[in-house]
Design an enzyme around this catalytic site. Structure first.
Site, PDB file in Angstrom:
ATOM      1  N   ARG A  72       0.747  -0.986  -0.055  1.00 21.09           N
ATOM      2  CA  ARG A  72      -0.006  -0.101  -0.049  1.00 21.09           C
ATOM      3  C   ARG A  72       0.877   1.369  -0.165  1.00 21.09           C
ATOM      4  O   ARG A  72       1.797   1.269   0.580  1.00 21.09           O
ATOM      5  CB  ARG A  72      -0.868   0.042   1.372  1.00 21.09           C
ATOM      6  CG  ARG A  72      -2.086  -0.836   1.150  1.00 21.09           C
ATOM      7  CD  ARG A  72      -2.949  -0.546   2.460  1.00 21.09           C
ATOM      8  NE  ARG A  72      -2.334  -0.892   3.671  1.00 21.09           N
ATOM      9  CZ  ARG A  72      -1.802   0.053   4.651  1.00 21.09           C
ATOM     10  NH1 ARG A  72      -1.780   1.291   4.250  1.00 21.09           N
ATOM     11  NH2 ARG A  72      -1.223  -0.234   5.596  1.00 21.09           N
ATOM     12  N   TYR A 200      -0.994  -3.705  -7.076  1.00 24.96           N
ATOM     13  CA  TYR A 200      -0.990  -4.565  -5.785  1.00 24.96           C
ATOM     14  C   TYR A 200      -2.075  -4.444  -5.121  1.00 24.96           C
ATOM     15  O   TYR A 200      -2.948  -3.517  -4.744  1.00 24.96           O
ATOM     16  CB  TYR A 200       0.209  -3.869  -5.031  1.00 24.96           C
ATOM     17  CG  TYR A 200       0.131  -4.113  -3.737  1.00 24.96           C
ATOM     18  CD1 TYR A 200       0.628  -5.435  -3.264  1.00 24.96           C
ATOM     19  CD2 TYR A 200      -0.533  -3.596  -2.466  1.00 24.96           C
ATOM     20  CE1 TYR A 200       0.617  -5.978  -2.125  1.00 24.96           C
ATOM     21  CE2 TYR A 200      -0.425  -4.026  -1.353  1.00 24.96           C
ATOM     22  CZ  TYR A 200      -0.091  -5.330  -0.995  1.00 24.96           C
ATOM     23  OH  TYR A 200      -0.201  -5.822   0.336  1.00 24.96           O
ATOM     24  N   GLY A 201      -2.702  -5.396  -4.332  1.00 23.66           N
ATOM     25  CA  GLY A 201      -3.808  -5.649  -3.654  1.00 23.66           C
ATOM     26  C   GLY A 201      -4.332  -4.719  -2.865  1.00 23.66           C
ATOM     27  O   GLY A 201      -5.421  -4.286  -2.921  1.00 23.66           O
ATOM     28  N   LYS A 209      -9.477  -1.711   1.930  1.00 20.89           N
ATOM     29  CA  LYS A 209      -9.056  -0.754   2.653  1.00 20.89           C
ATOM     30  C   LYS A 209     -10.058   0.493   2.170  1.00 20.89           C
ATOM     31  O   LYS A 209     -10.271   1.364   2.948  1.00 20.89           O
ATOM     32  CB  LYS A 209      -7.625  -0.450   2.739  1.00 20.89           C
ATOM     33  CG  LYS A 209      -6.953  -1.538   3.241  1.00 20.89           C
ATOM     34  CD  LYS A 209      -7.033  -1.919   4.510  1.00 20.89           C
ATOM     35  CE  LYS A 209      -6.167  -2.922   5.056  1.00 20.89           C
ATOM     36  NZ  LYS A 209      -6.175  -3.349   6.361  1.00 20.89           N
ATOM     37  N   HIS A 229     -10.685  -1.179  11.802  1.00 24.87           N
ATOM     38  CA  HIS A 229      -9.476  -2.239  11.458  1.00 24.87           C
ATOM     39  C   HIS A 229      -9.395  -3.021  12.555  1.00 24.87           C
ATOM     40  O   HIS A 229      -8.383  -3.058  13.427  1.00 24.87           O
ATOM     41  CB  HIS A 229      -8.198  -1.133  11.367  1.00 24.87           C
ATOM     42  CG  HIS A 229      -7.200  -1.613  10.493  1.00 24.87           C
ATOM     43  ND1 HIS A 229      -5.964  -1.354  10.677  1.00 24.87           N
ATOM     44  CD2 HIS A 229      -7.013  -2.825   9.811  1.00 24.87           C
ATOM     45  CE1 HIS A 229      -5.150  -2.365  10.016  1.00 24.87           C
ATOM     46  NE2 HIS A 229      -5.891  -3.413   9.366  1.00 24.87           N
ATOM     47  N   SER A 251      -0.158  -2.805  12.070  1.00 22.90           N
ATOM     48  CA  SER A 251       0.540  -3.881  11.398  1.00 22.90           C
ATOM     49  C   SER A 251       1.514  -4.437  12.082  1.00 22.90           C
ATOM     50  O   SER A 251       2.210  -3.597  12.897  1.00 22.90           O
ATOM     51  CB  SER A 251       0.701  -3.516   9.877  1.00 22.90           C
ATOM     52  OG  SER A 251       0.907  -2.044   9.828  1.00 22.90           O
ATOM     53  N   ALA A 252       2.204  -5.704  11.717  1.00 23.85           N
ATOM     54  CA  ALA A 252       3.136  -6.174  12.528  1.00 23.85           C
ATOM     55  C   ALA A 252       2.984  -6.625  13.815  1.00 23.85           C
ATOM     56  O   ALA A 252       3.957  -6.737  14.619  1.00 23.85           O
ATOM     57  CB  ALA A 252       4.359  -5.573  12.161  1.00 23.85           C
ATOM     58  N   CYS A 253       1.824  -6.668  14.415  1.00 25.70           N
ATOM     59  CA  CYS A 253       1.189  -7.374  15.741  1.00 25.70           C
ATOM     60  C   CYS A 253       0.741  -8.406  15.863  1.00 25.70           C
ATOM     61  O   CYS A 253       0.108  -8.712  16.932  1.00 25.70           O
ATOM     62  CB  CYS A 253       0.565  -5.820  16.460  1.00 25.70           C
ATOM     63  SG  CYS A 253       1.247  -4.519  16.764  1.00 25.70           S
ATOM     64  N   GLY A 254       0.563  -9.261  14.780  1.00 23.53           N
ATOM     65  CA  GLY A 254       0.061 -10.477  14.820  1.00 23.53           C
ATOM     66  C   GLY A 254      -1.487 -10.591  14.936  1.00 23.53           C
ATOM     67  O   GLY A 254      -2.047 -11.462  15.611  1.00 23.53           O
ATOM     68  N   ASN A 257      -2.983 -13.783  13.428  1.00 20.76           N
ATOM     69  CA  ASN A 257      -2.766 -14.931  14.438  1.00 20.76           C
ATOM     70  C   ASN A 257      -3.601 -15.174  15.646  1.00 20.76           C
ATOM     71  O   ASN A 257      -4.023 -16.062  15.992  1.00 20.76           O
ATOM     72  CB  ASN A 257      -1.370 -14.938  14.902  1.00 20.76           C
ATOM     73  CG  ASN A 257      -0.181 -14.966  13.745  1.00 20.76           C
ATOM     74  OD1 ASN A 257      -0.476 -15.458  12.615  1.00 20.76           O
ATOM     75  ND2 ASN A 257       1.031 -14.749  14.098  1.00 20.76           N
ATOM     76  N   ASP A 280      -9.766  -8.704   9.700  1.00 19.95           N
ATOM     77  CA  ASP A 280      -8.814  -7.302   9.350  1.00 19.95           C
ATOM     78  C   ASP A 280     -10.083  -6.331   9.667  1.00 19.95           C
ATOM     79  O   ASP A 280      -9.484  -5.271   9.938  1.00 19.95           O
ATOM     80  CB  ASP A 280      -8.563  -7.364   7.920  1.00 19.95           C
ATOM     81  CG  ASP A 280      -7.569  -6.312   7.664  1.00 19.95           C
ATOM     82  OD1 ASP A 280      -6.633  -5.889   8.602  1.00 19.95           O
ATOM     83  OD2 ASP A 280      -7.725  -5.704   6.506  1.00 19.95           O
ATOM     84  N   SER A 373       4.636 -10.143   0.886  1.00 18.80           N
ATOM     85  CA  SER A 373       4.016 -11.077  -0.090  1.00 18.80           C
ATOM     86  C   SER A 373       2.709 -11.677   0.701  1.00 18.80           C
ATOM     87  O   SER A 373       2.629 -11.704   1.945  1.00 18.80           O
ATOM     88  CB  SER A 373       4.919 -12.379  -0.452  1.00 18.80           C
ATOM     89  OG  SER A 373       5.375 -13.018   0.701  1.00 18.80           O
ATOM     90  N   ARG A 374       1.520 -12.000  -0.160  1.00 16.42           N
ATOM     91  CA  ARG A 374       0.454 -12.082   0.523  1.00 16.42           C
ATOM     92  C   ARG A 374      -0.165 -13.451   0.053  1.00 16.42           C
ATOM     93  O   ARG A 374       0.152 -14.072  -1.057  1.00 16.42           O
ATOM     94  CB  ARG A 374      -0.500 -11.240  -0.123  1.00 16.42           C
ATOM     95  CG  ARG A 374      -0.067  -9.546   0.396  1.00 16.42           C
ATOM     96  CD  ARG A 374      -0.662  -9.530   1.840  1.00 16.42           C
ATOM     97  NE  ARG A 374       0.054  -8.325   2.406  1.00 16.42           N
ATOM     98  CZ  ARG A 374      -0.819  -7.595   3.390  1.00 16.42           C
ATOM     99  NH1 ARG A 374      -1.616  -8.158   3.860  1.00 16.42           N
ATOM    100  NH2 ARG A 374      -0.446  -6.437   3.798  1.00 16.42           N
ATOM    101  N   ASN A 501      -1.815 -16.333  24.591  1.00 17.94           N
ATOM    102  CA  ASN A 501      -2.662 -15.299  24.509  1.00 17.94           C
ATOM    103  C   ASN A 501      -4.170 -15.629  25.139  1.00 17.94           C
ATOM    104  O   ASN A 501      -4.869 -14.256  25.569  1.00 17.94           O
ATOM    105  CB  ASN A 501      -2.526 -14.343  23.132  1.00 17.94           C
ATOM    106  CG  ASN A 501      -1.283 -13.729  23.220  1.00 17.94           C
ATOM    107  OD1 ASN A 501      -0.514 -13.716  24.024  1.00 17.94           O
ATOM    108  ND2 ASN A 501      -1.087 -13.513  21.601  1.00 17.94           N
TER     109      ASN A 501
HETATM  110  C1  OXD Z   1      -2.916  -3.921   6.420  1.00 17.94           C
HETATM  111  C2  OXD Z   1      -3.494  -4.956   5.763  1.00 17.94           C
HETATM  112  O1  OXD Z   1      -1.913  -3.401   5.928  1.00 17.94           O
HETATM  113  O2  OXD Z   1      -4.420  -5.444   6.331  1.00 17.94           O
HETATM  114  O3  OXD Z   1      -3.648  -3.614   7.325  1.00 17.94           O
HETATM  115  O4  OXD Z   1      -2.842  -5.403   4.542  1.00 17.94           O
HETATM  116 MN    MN Z   2      -5.190  -4.690   8.025  1.00 16.54          MN
END
Ligand code: OXD
Ligand code: MN
Length: 597
Positions: A72, A200-201, A209, A229, A251-254, A257, A280, A373-374, A501
């Site tokens: 993005r 790109y997606g 989004k 979000h 982002s990057a907080c899992g 998961n 999401d 990558s997705r 968790n």
């Molecule tokens: C983000 C996504 O960037 O879900 O938050 O791809």
């Molecule tokens: Mn997201």
């Protein structure tokens, strides 16, 4: 081709788009298997897609995007409102006039010689009172096939729309993929999105989004609901009762998961389960019972591949085993399968990397898959998908959870004192990027409600809207904050995370049911150490107590950073949040001066 609808609002708009972009052909996407199969075949024949090993990955395809078009692009993303203040200080802004003019120059003849696909889609189960309809016009088969996974598409959507003018008009064109002419324009006043020069997606799957967060958050502001979000998950107890929570993480907080978490064995044996509703996005509305109810408007997962494996997220891995599109991962030439970093400990030796270069995973210093990558996987593939995930009525939310990556500041979990305090907690959400030098505290990025790049209007108004939603709902969810990423002085994580968790989720649900006490602290309600279940967990009581302490020094630093962020918001910042900031400041200062034990 014959149009699929007689809706004059749709037809008029399509005529305008056709005469601007001048495609060679126009194809209405009816959503039938026959049509989608033909498109897959065509994409494979042009090299846009590659079919993977159909025994190992039935219905799965591989795609690579241009090297400079892999994520993005926030600096290319604009909110185009008549009044600049409506976009607010945290969004890029252009006037609608300027953006439409620029867009028209780029889109003029942009589909010359190409086929235009018209995708009618529903965000949310088709016909649900929560759901909203959009159209994406695109010149990319990749987009059509991804939209088919991420949303509900085709004729059935048009049947629900009838003659209504209530739909989002999305236009996407690959154009020349020129990064300097790449723009994602949102016109919330016109329910319109224009995206050009990307494939790109995140920039081109306009339902995600662009619509489900940016346009929908604006609609929610005007119409009295919330587009967030947030993941949604259900926690089932041994009696078979399910409580739902919605959670927002930068982002990057899992987040994916957590959405698909598998509880520790001691809980599974007792009969606890976690069910995924969404990973999401959540749309939330107040119902007559005074509660907030939520749907996941999406139908698939657009997940980050690297780091996903059977241990970190078994359910996500299983979701990708059929009918999935993989983008920018490594391609194993020996058996036509995919691979990415941390997929397993056996990288392929005879492979192509995400740029199509020959790649040996055993010897190469380069990464095989792009870090962003997705996989685009149907939600219905997920082994723990909730039986309610497509419920047109949504699910009732008991708790809202905000979380960030904080090395020192935030305890493992705390509960806000009130809705207003909870909105303050969400508004001051932040996450730390990992600093280059090991052990150093990362750079703090404030990301209110994890919506900084996704809020389609003025952030101060958005906070005000949150405060009003709590007032209107007689029985709103309780609001919590979690931090799975606290470290010791050496930089090691103190909490094991992942499935463990669940122990924190258990405390949260008990709090919602008034089933457990808590200690009132400077920042909100903190668990008593004995109330977090550490049965069969390798975390000592000392470490747990450490995870629940409040480091006053780092909180005082945080106050300064929240203050700076609030100053940037300016006049629209609600009084209620200023009040909460000053209460926190007072509590911490008093503690420093020793007047609070
Ligand atoms: C983000 C996504 O960037 O879900 O938050 O791809
Ligand atoms: Mn997201």
């Amino acid at each position: 081709m014959q149009s699929l609808t007689s809706n004059s609002n749709v037809l008029k708009w399509i005529d305008e788009v056709v005469s601007m972009t001048k495609p060679a052909n126009v194809v209405w996407i009816d959503g039938s298997d026959e049509q989608l199969s033909m498109l897959r075949e065509e994409a494979c024949s042009t090299g846009e897609l590659k079919a993977l090993n159909q025994e190992k990955y039935p219905g799965c395809y591989y795609h690579r995007s241009q090297k400079d078009d892999v994520a993005r692009m926030e600096d290319k993303t604009y909110i185009c409102t008549t009044d600049r203040n409506d976009a607010g200080p945290t969004n890029n802004w252009k006037s609608p006039k300027e953006a439409y003019e620029l867009g028209r120059q780029i889109f003029e003849n942009a589909m010359w010689g190409r086929t235009m696909y018209i995708i009618p889609y529903s965000m949310g189960p088709v016909g649900s009172p929560f759901s909203k309809i959009g159209f994406e016009v695109t010149d990319s088969i990749y987009v059509v096939l991804n939209m088919n996974i991420m949303t509900r598409i085709g004729k059935k959507v048009l049947d629900v729309l009838g003659d209504s003018n209530d739909f989002v008009r999305g236009l996407h064109g690959k154009c020349t993929l020129d990064i300097d002419k790449r723009f994602i324009f949102h016109f919330p006043e016109d329910n319109t999105i224009w995206s050009c020069n990307s494939a790109y997606g995140g920039n081109v799957l306009l339902g995600k989004k662009c619509f489900a967060l940016r346009i929908a958050s604006y609609q929610g502001w005007k119409q009295g609901w919330l587009a967030e979000h947030m993941l949604i998950l259900g926690i089932e107890n041994p009696q078979g009762e399910v409580k739902y929570v919605a959670a927002a993480f930068p982002s990057a907080c899992g987040k994916t998961n957590l959405a698909m978490l598998i509880p520790p064995e001691i809980y599974r044996k007792k009969g606890y389960r976690v069910w995924t509703v969404g990973d999401d996005i959540a749309w939330l509305k107040i119902k007559e019972d005074g509660r907030l109810w939520a749907i996941n408007p999406e139908a698939g997962f657009f997940g980050v591949a690297p780091g996903t494996n059977d241990k970190s997220n078994y359910n996500a891995m299983m979701s990708t085993k059929k009918d999935t599109i993989f983008t920018n991962v490594a391609y194993n030439l020996d058996d036509d399968t995919v691979w990415w970093e941390k997929f397993d400990s056996n990288p392929p030796e005879n492979a192509l990397d995400w740029q199509g270069n020959s790649w040996n995973g055993k010897t190469s210093a380069e990464k095989g898959a792009h870090p962003n990558s997705r996989f685009t996987a149907p939600a219905k593939n997920c082994p723990c998908i909730s039986g309610e995930w497509e419920s047109p009525e949504g699910v009732p939310i008991s708790a809202i959870i905000f979380g960030g990556r904080r090395a020192k500041t935030a305890p493992l979990v705390y509960q806000s004192r009130s809705w207003q305090h909870g909105v303050f907690v969400g508004s001051s959400l932040a996450s730390e990027t990992t600093a280059a030098a090991a052990g150093k505290v990362g750079v703090v990025r404030r990301d209110p409600m994890a919506m900084l790049p996704f809020c389609g209007y003025n952030m101060g108004e958005y906070f005000g809207h949150w405060l009003n939603m709590g007032k209107k709902a007689g029985n709103p969810p309780k609001i919590f904050h979690v931090n799975w990423f606290r470290t010791n002085d050496k930089g090691d994580f103190l909490w094991p995370g992942y499935g463990e968790n669940f122990r924190v989720l258990e405390w949260i649900i008990k709090r919602c049911e008034n089933g457990v006490g808590a200690e009132e602290s400077l920042i909100g309600f903190i668990p008593k150490a004995e109330d977090i279940n550490t049965e069969e967990l390798d975390v000592s009581e000392d470490v747990l107590r450490g995870l629940l302490t409040i480091d006053v020094e780092s909180w005082l630093e945080d106050i300064d950073s929240i203050g700076e962020f609030y100053n940037k918001i300016g006049d629209t910042l609600p009084e209620g949040l200023k009040e909460e900031l000053s209460i926190l400041n007072q509590n911490l200062t008093d503690a420093c001066e020793g007047s609070i034990a």
